[in-house]
Design a protein around this motif. Structure first.
Motif, PDB file in Angstrom:
ATOM      1  N   ALA A   1       4.062   7.990   8.188  1.00 45.87           N
ATOM      2  CA  ALA A   1       3.913   6.880   9.477  1.00 45.87           C
ATOM      3  C   ALA A   1       3.129   5.479   8.929  1.00 45.87           C
ATOM      4  N   TYR A   2       3.580   4.639   9.622  1.00 46.66           N
ATOM      5  CA  TYR A   2       2.745   3.163   9.547  1.00 46.66           C
ATOM      6  C   TYR A   2       1.759   3.189  10.608  1.00 46.66           C
ATOM      7  N   ASP A   3       0.633   2.554  10.216  1.00 46.42           N
ATOM      8  CA  ASP A   3      -0.407   2.358  11.353  1.00 46.42           C
ATOM      9  C   ASP A   3      -0.674   1.071  11.198  1.00 46.42           C
ATOM     10  N   ASP A   4      -0.462   0.008  12.174  1.00 43.23           N
ATOM     11  CA  ASP A   4      -0.582  -1.338  12.231  1.00 43.23           C
ATOM     12  C   ASP A   4      -1.895  -1.498  12.541  1.00 43.23           C
ATOM     13  N   SER A   5      -2.756  -0.589  13.076  1.00 46.91           N
ATOM     14  CA  SER A   5      -4.246  -0.767  13.506  1.00 46.91           C
ATOM     15  C   SER A   5      -5.125  -0.950  12.422  1.00 46.91           C
TER      16      SER A   5
ATOM     17  N   PRO B   1       0.627  -1.134  -0.150  1.00 48.24           N
ATOM     18  CA  PRO B   1      -0.071  -0.057  -0.232  1.00 48.24           C
ATOM     19  C   PRO B   1       0.887   1.366   0.069  1.00 48.24           C
ATOM     20  N   LYS B   2       2.209   1.148   0.535  1.00 50.78           N
ATOM     21  CA  LYS B   2       2.891   2.297   0.499  1.00 50.78           C
ATOM     22  C   LYS B   2       3.634   2.581  -0.897  1.00 50.78           C
ATOM     23  N   PHE B   3       3.708   1.697  -1.601  1.00 53.34           N
ATOM     24  CA  PHE B   3       4.037   1.883  -3.173  1.00 53.34           C
ATOM     25  C   PHE B   3       3.069   2.666  -3.607  1.00 53.34           C
TER      26      PHE B   3
ATOM     27  N   GLY C   1      -8.220  -2.890   7.036  1.00 51.55           N
ATOM     28  CA  GLY C   1      -8.531  -2.953   5.565  1.00 51.55           C
ATOM     29  C   GLY C   1      -7.783  -2.224   4.642  1.00 51.55           C
ATOM     30  N   GLU C   2      -7.688  -2.921   3.391  1.00 49.14           N
ATOM     31  CA  GLU C   2      -6.849  -2.471   2.296  1.00 49.14           C
ATOM     32  C   GLU C   2      -7.051  -0.815   1.926  1.00 49.14           C
ATOM     33  N   GLU C   3      -8.499  -0.793   1.621  1.00 44.30           N
ATOM     34  CA  GLU C   3      -8.700   0.505   1.297  1.00 44.30           C
ATOM     35  C   GLU C   3      -8.419   1.675   2.139  1.00 44.30           C
ATOM     36  N   GLU C   4      -8.837   1.370   3.616  1.00 39.63           N
ATOM     37  CA  GLU C   4      -8.436   2.126   4.686  1.00 39.63           C
ATOM     38  C   GLU C   4      -6.978   2.516   4.843  1.00 39.63           C
TER      39      GLU C   4
END
Length: 202
Positions: free
Chosen positions: A171-175, A150-152, A178-181
């Motif tokens: 930032a990364y958010d592991d919480s 998703p970052k790419f 959902g892919e779209e979110e």
């Protein structure tokens, strides 16, 4: 009587010569003044052009530092991109650019990248195409950690004339599961860097 006539003629001739000399001197002064004005105008034009070029070409290092400040602790790249990496990874050889600045993470599990390339005159579109080709190859063909894909997808290539940027930051958010979110979140993160870059070209 004849002597008086000669005297009058001589005086008239002398007066005529004085008038011609005065006119010639005035003309020379006007030409000199005109030349000086032209030189001043040319100098002013050169100064204006130099100022415009300076304004149109912001310092790439200053932009990098501003982007770093905008992200704070969420700015993860910590290794400078050199000319070898620029060519081997992104396909941008030395014949295409005047200067560049970029950083990538030392740890391979992260993909965060900032790259700014000042292409040679007229080569901006080529550099843009190469960076988009790299981005597409990483999305479509490369093996990525699930958290990095998703970052790419959220990454962006933007161009201002012959200045080209590749931005994959934030930032990364592991919480977020959902892919779209997750994609939407990373897009908002990338936008932070894009907005900062854009502020240098307003």
């Amino acid at each position: 009587m004849r002597k008086s006539v000669y005297t009058i003629c001589a005086v008239s001739a002398a007066a005529l010569m004085l008038n011609l000399t005065a006119c010639g001197g005035s003309g020379q002064k006007e030409i000199a003044a005109g030349t000086t004005a032209a030189e001043v105008t040319e100098s002013a034009a050169e100064t204006t052009t130099a100022a415009e070029e300076s304004q149109a070409s912001p310092d790439l290092t200053e932009i990098l530092e501003a982007v770093q400040d905008a992200y704070g602790e969420d700015y993860l790249p910590n290794t400078a991109i050199d000319a070898t990496v620029l060519e081997q990874t992104y396909g941008i050889d030395a014949g295409l650019y005047e200067e560049f600045v970029g950083e990538m993470p030392m740890i391979s599990t992260h993909v965060d990248t900032f790259l700014a390339v000042r292409a040679k005159a007229g080569e901006g579109e080529t550099v843009e195409e190469l960076l988009n080709a790299y981005r597409d190859s990483q999305i479509e063909g490369a093996m990525q950690y699930p958290m990095n894909l998703p970052k790419f997808e959220a990454s962006q290539v933007v161009r201002y004339g012959d200045d080209v940027y590749f931005v994959m930051l934030g930032a990364y958010d592991d919480s977020i599961t959902g892919e779209e979110e997750l994609l939407a979140f990373y897009q908002t993160q990338v936008q932070i860097g894009l907005d900062m870059i854009d502020s240098f070209y307003e």
